[in-house]
Design a protein around this motif. Structure first.
Motif, PDB file in Angstrom:
ATOM      1  N   ILE A   2       0.586  -1.189   0.101  1.00  0.00           N
ATOM      2  CA  ILE A   2      -0.132   0.016  -0.033  1.00  0.00           C
ATOM      3  C   ILE A   2       0.819   1.223  -0.013  1.00  0.00           C
ATOM      4  CG2 ILE A   2      -2.229  -1.004   1.215  1.00  0.00           C
ATOM      5  CD1 ILE A   2      -0.079   1.290   3.244  1.00  0.00           C
ATOM      6  N   LYS A   3       0.099   2.493  -0.439  1.00  0.00           N
ATOM      7  CA  LYS A   3       0.970   3.815  -0.426  1.00  0.00           C
ATOM      8  C   LYS A   3      -0.111   4.591   0.031  1.00  0.00           C
ATOM      9  CE  LYS A   3       0.233   4.895  -4.960  1.00  0.00           C
ATOM     10  NZ  LYS A   3       0.738   5.393  -6.379  1.00  0.00           N
ATOM     11  N   LEU A   4       0.105   5.742   0.891  1.00  0.00           N
ATOM     12  CA  LEU A   4      -0.598   6.880   1.234  1.00  0.00           C
ATOM     13  C   LEU A   4      -0.170   7.927   0.303  1.00  0.00           C
ATOM     14  CD1 LEU A   4      -0.039   6.612   5.200  1.00  0.00           C
ATOM     15  CD2 LEU A   4      -1.838   5.377   3.858  1.00  0.00           C
ATOM     16  N   ALA A   5      -1.461   8.700  -0.102  1.00  0.00           N
ATOM     17  CA  ALA A   5      -1.436   9.835  -0.893  1.00  0.00           C
ATOM     18  C   ALA A   5      -2.607  10.713  -0.709  1.00  0.00           C
ATOM     19  CB  ALA A   5      -1.196   9.540  -2.508  1.00  0.00           C
ATOM     20  N   THR A  48     -13.756  17.196   4.322  1.00  0.00           N
ATOM     21  CA  THR A  48     -12.553  16.409   4.456  1.00  0.00           C
ATOM     22  C   THR A  48     -11.356  16.907   3.793  1.00  0.00           C
ATOM     23  OG1 THR A  48     -13.767  14.524   5.201  1.00  0.00           O
ATOM     24  CG2 THR A  48     -11.578  14.147   4.816  1.00  0.00           C
ATOM     25  N   LEU A  49     -11.563  17.189   2.527  1.00  0.00           N
ATOM     26  CA  LEU A  49     -10.433  17.229   1.723  1.00  0.00           C
ATOM     27  C   LEU A  49      -9.925  18.684   1.887  1.00  0.00           C
ATOM     28  CD1 LEU A  49     -11.177  16.012  -2.169  1.00  0.00           C
ATOM     29  CD2 LEU A  49      -9.801  15.002  -0.164  1.00  0.00           C
ATOM     30  N   GLN A  50     -10.680  19.660   2.296  1.00  0.00           N
ATOM     31  CA  GLN A  50     -10.324  21.072   2.855  1.00  0.00           C
ATOM     32  C   GLN A  50      -9.934  21.372   4.159  1.00  0.00           C
ATOM     33  OE1 GLN A  50     -13.567  23.322   1.280  1.00  0.00           O
ATOM     34  NE2 GLN A  50     -13.252  22.814  -0.875  1.00  0.00           N
ATOM     35  N   ASP A  51      -9.909  20.293   5.086  1.00  0.00           N
ATOM     36  CA  ASP A  51      -9.923  20.488   6.458  1.00  0.00           C
ATOM     37  C   ASP A  51      -8.195  20.629   6.611  1.00  0.00           C
ATOM     38  OD1 ASP A  51      -9.837  20.264   9.133  1.00  0.00           O
ATOM     39  OD2 ASP A  51     -10.624  18.217   9.392  1.00  0.00           O
ATOM     40  N   GLU A  52      -7.982  21.845   7.343  1.00  0.00           N
ATOM     41  CA  GLU A  52      -6.711  22.342   7.558  1.00  0.00           C
ATOM     42  C   GLU A  52      -6.068  21.759   8.818  1.00  0.00           C
ATOM     43  OE1 GLU A  52      -6.240  26.330   6.700  1.00  0.00           O
ATOM     44  OE2 GLU A  52      -6.736  26.195   4.626  1.00  0.00           O
ATOM     45  N   LYS A  53      -7.171  21.333   9.771  1.00  0.00           N
ATOM     46  CA  LYS A  53      -6.791  20.936  11.159  1.00  0.00           C
ATOM     47  C   LYS A  53      -6.621  19.171  11.008  1.00  0.00           C
ATOM     48  CE  LYS A  53      -8.062  24.503  13.972  1.00  0.00           C
ATOM     49  NZ  LYS A  53      -6.914  24.998  14.791  1.00  0.00           N
ATOM     50  N   SER A  54      -6.482  18.749   9.816  1.00  0.00           N
ATOM     51  CA  SER A  54      -6.228  17.494   9.835  1.00  0.00           C
ATOM     52  C   SER A  54      -5.315  17.017   8.501  1.00  0.00           C
ATOM     53  CB  SER A  54      -7.597  16.581   9.474  1.00  0.00           C
ATOM     54  OG  SER A  54      -8.525  16.588  10.493  1.00  0.00           O
ATOM     55  N   ILE A  55      -4.750  15.914   8.445  1.00  0.00           N
ATOM     56  CA  ILE A  55      -3.916  15.236   7.302  1.00  0.00           C
ATOM     57  C   ILE A  55      -4.819  14.096   7.041  1.00  0.00           C
ATOM     58  CG2 ILE A  55      -1.851  13.969   6.881  1.00  0.00           C
ATOM     59  CD1 ILE A  55      -0.531  15.556   9.359  1.00  0.00           C
ATOM     60  N   ASN A  56      -5.389  14.018   6.090  1.00  0.00           N
ATOM     61  CA  ASN A  56      -6.265  13.300   5.320  1.00  0.00           C
ATOM     62  C   ASN A  56      -5.530  12.666   3.973  1.00  0.00           C
ATOM     63  OD1 ASN A  56      -8.784  13.607   6.931  1.00  0.00           O
ATOM     64  ND2 ASN A  56      -8.316  15.610   6.130  1.00  0.00           N
ATOM     65  N   LEU A  57      -5.408  11.120   4.127  1.00  0.00           N
ATOM     66  CA  LEU A  57      -4.629  10.509   3.150  1.00  0.00           C
ATOM     67  C   LEU A  57      -5.568   9.271   2.636  1.00  0.00           C
ATOM     68  CD1 LEU A  57      -1.247  10.595   4.746  1.00  0.00           C
ATOM     69  CD2 LEU A  57      -2.086  12.106   2.947  1.00  0.00           C
ATOM     70  N   GLY A  58      -5.255   9.044   1.373  1.00  0.00           N
ATOM     71  CA  GLY A  58      -5.883   7.927   0.818  1.00  0.00           C
ATOM     72  C   GLY A  58      -4.966   6.556   1.031  1.00  0.00           C
ATOM     73  N   ILE A  59      -5.795   5.502   1.161  1.00  0.00           N
ATOM     74  CA  ILE A  59      -4.925   4.193   1.337  1.00  0.00           C
ATOM     75  C   ILE A  59      -4.986   3.629  -0.168  1.00  0.00           C
ATOM     76  CG2 ILE A  59      -4.551   2.080   2.307  1.00  0.00           C
ATOM     77  CD1 ILE A  59      -6.125   3.358   4.862  1.00  0.00           C
ATOM     78  N   TYR A  60      -3.859   3.565  -0.968  1.00  0.00           N
ATOM     79  CA  TYR A  60      -3.929   3.015  -1.937  1.00  0.00           C
ATOM     80  C   TYR A  60      -3.141   1.705  -2.283  1.00  0.00           C
ATOM     81  CZ  TYR A  60      -5.604   7.642  -3.468  1.00  0.00           C
ATOM     82  OH  TYR A  60      -6.367   8.825  -3.516  1.00  0.00           O
ATOM     83  N   GLN A  62      -0.494  -0.601  -4.192  1.00  0.00           N
ATOM     84  CA  GLN A  62       0.647  -0.075  -4.942  1.00  0.00           C
ATOM     85  C   GLN A  62       0.577  -0.438  -6.451  1.00  0.00           C
ATOM     86  OE1 GLN A  62       4.426  -0.864  -2.756  1.00  0.00           O
ATOM     87  NE2 GLN A  62       4.611   1.204  -2.551  1.00  0.00           N
ATOM     88  N   GLU A  63       0.022  -1.616  -6.748  1.00  0.00           N
ATOM     89  CA  GLU A  63      -0.111  -2.245  -8.111  1.00  0.00           C
ATOM     90  C   GLU A  63      -0.973  -1.664  -8.904  1.00  0.00           C
ATOM     91  OE1 GLU A  63      -2.116  -5.064  -5.168  1.00  0.00           O
ATOM     92  OE2 GLU A  63      -0.006  -4.130  -4.895  1.00  0.00           O
ATOM     93  N   THR A  64      -2.175  -1.229  -8.398  1.00  0.00           N
ATOM     94  CA  THR A  64      -3.143  -1.050  -8.843  1.00  0.00           C
ATOM     95  C   THR A  64      -3.732   0.699  -8.838  1.00  0.00           C
ATOM     96  OG1 THR A  64      -4.946  -1.394  -7.484  1.00  0.00           O
ATOM     97  CG2 THR A  64      -4.250  -3.262  -9.377  1.00  0.00           C
ATOM     98  N   ASN A  65      -3.070   1.228  -7.829  1.00  0.00           N
ATOM     99  CA  ASN A  65      -3.434   2.414  -7.401  1.00  0.00           C
ATOM    100  C   ASN A  65      -4.858   2.600  -6.871  1.00  0.00           C
ATOM    101  OD1 ASN A  65      -2.155   4.911  -6.700  1.00  0.00           O
ATOM    102  ND2 ASN A  65      -3.222   6.016  -8.571  1.00  0.00           N
ATOM    103  N   ALA A  66      -5.526   1.461  -6.677  1.00  0.00           N
ATOM    104  CA  ALA A  66      -7.106   1.642  -6.300  1.00  0.00           C
ATOM    105  C   ALA A  66      -7.277   2.172  -4.873  1.00  0.00           C
ATOM    106  CB  ALA A  66      -7.547   0.097  -6.200  1.00  0.00           C
ATOM    107  N   LEU A  67      -7.968   2.892  -4.632  1.00  0.00           N
ATOM    108  CA  LEU A  67      -8.329   3.311  -3.124  1.00  0.00           C
ATOM    109  C   LEU A  67      -9.032   2.391  -2.354  1.00  0.00           C
ATOM    110  CD1 LEU A  67      -8.379   6.129  -1.450  1.00  0.00           C
ATOM    111  CD2 LEU A  67     -10.438   6.615  -2.366  1.00  0.00           C
ATOM    112  N   ILE A  68      -8.449   2.239  -1.088  1.00  0.00           N
ATOM    113  CA  ILE A  68      -9.233   1.057  -0.466  1.00  0.00           C
ATOM    114  C   ILE A  68      -9.569   1.715   1.003  1.00  0.00           C
ATOM    115  CG2 ILE A  68      -8.146  -0.781  -1.642  1.00  0.00           C
ATOM    116  CD1 ILE A  68      -6.353  -1.009   0.960  1.00  0.00           C
ATOM    117  N   GLY A  69      -9.377   3.059   1.120  1.00  0.00           N
ATOM    118  CA  GLY A  69      -9.607   3.183   2.434  1.00  0.00           C
ATOM    119  C   GLY A  69      -9.007   4.848   2.812  1.00  0.00           C
ATOM    120  N   TYR A  70      -8.937   5.268   3.969  1.00  0.00           N
ATOM    121  CA  TYR A  70      -8.398   6.655   4.264  1.00  0.00           C
ATOM    122  C   TYR A  70      -7.788   6.480   5.455  1.00  0.00           C
ATOM    123  CZ  TYR A  70     -11.496   9.610   6.790  1.00  0.00           C
ATOM    124  OH  TYR A  70     -12.625  10.134   7.619  1.00  0.00           O
TER     125      TYR A  70
END
Length: 171
Positions: A2-5, A48-60, A62-70
């Motif tokens: 997995i990767k976070l982005a 959520t995407l605009q929340d400056e008091k949080s760090i919100n990252l997708g869980i992807y 690696q091999e397919t770049n599919a989003l599976i969570g956050y």
């Protein structure tokens, strides 16, 4: 594995089936319990995407770049050098496969190295044994209990408070 982005605005639709599945959101944010329509989920996701008091990252994957969570850190405090960890693995096919532990370790690394936090905490439902196991593997320790702090399906249960300090954290 997995990767976070950063998540993209068009990925909000990925959350529709997850938030609509009572099993997926059972241990998650109380806010998810009230989201019922795609429009409500879209509104939450945009905020959520605009929340400056949080760090919100997708869980992807690696091999397919599919989003599976956050996952990420909320309630960021520069004064206290702290944040609160959260995770949602929406794709149930990845439950129990070590994804939660891997993501947790990556977020801790981000919090302690990039953001220079001293403390990262979380709360977890006492019945979420898989979550407690993953958090313990990642270095969190139990520091307390919030009695009857969560209500799901009309029943109250305790939440466990866990944290890890930079001084005790091991990469």
């Amino acid at each position: 594995m997995i990767k976070l982005a950063r998540m993209q605005p068009e990925e909000g639709a990925c959350f529709y089936p997850w938030i609509s599945d009572p099993e997926v959101i059972h241990y998650s944010l109380s806010a998810f319990q009230g989201l019922k329509t795609p429009a409500q989920i879209d509104h939450w996701f945009a905020a959520t995407l605009q929340d400056e008091k949080s760090i919100n990252l997708g869980i992807y994957l690696q091999e397919t770049n599919a989003l599976i969570g956050y996952a990420g850190l909320s309630n960021l405090s520069t004064t206290n050098q702290s944040g609160e960890y959260f995770i949602l693995i929406g794709e149930k096919a990845y439950w129990g496969k070590g994804v939660g532990t891997a993501v947790t370790k990556q977020v801790l690394t981000l919090g302690f190295t990039v953001h220079r936090f001293n403390r990262i905490m979380l709360t977890v439902s006492e019945s979420n044994l898989g979550g407690i196991k993953a958090y313990t593997k990642a270095g969190f320790v139990v520091e307390g209990r919030l009695r009857a702090a969560c209500c799901r399906n009309g029943l109250f249960h305790d939440k466990i408070v866990m944290s890890v300090l930079k001084a005790e954290w091991q990469q």
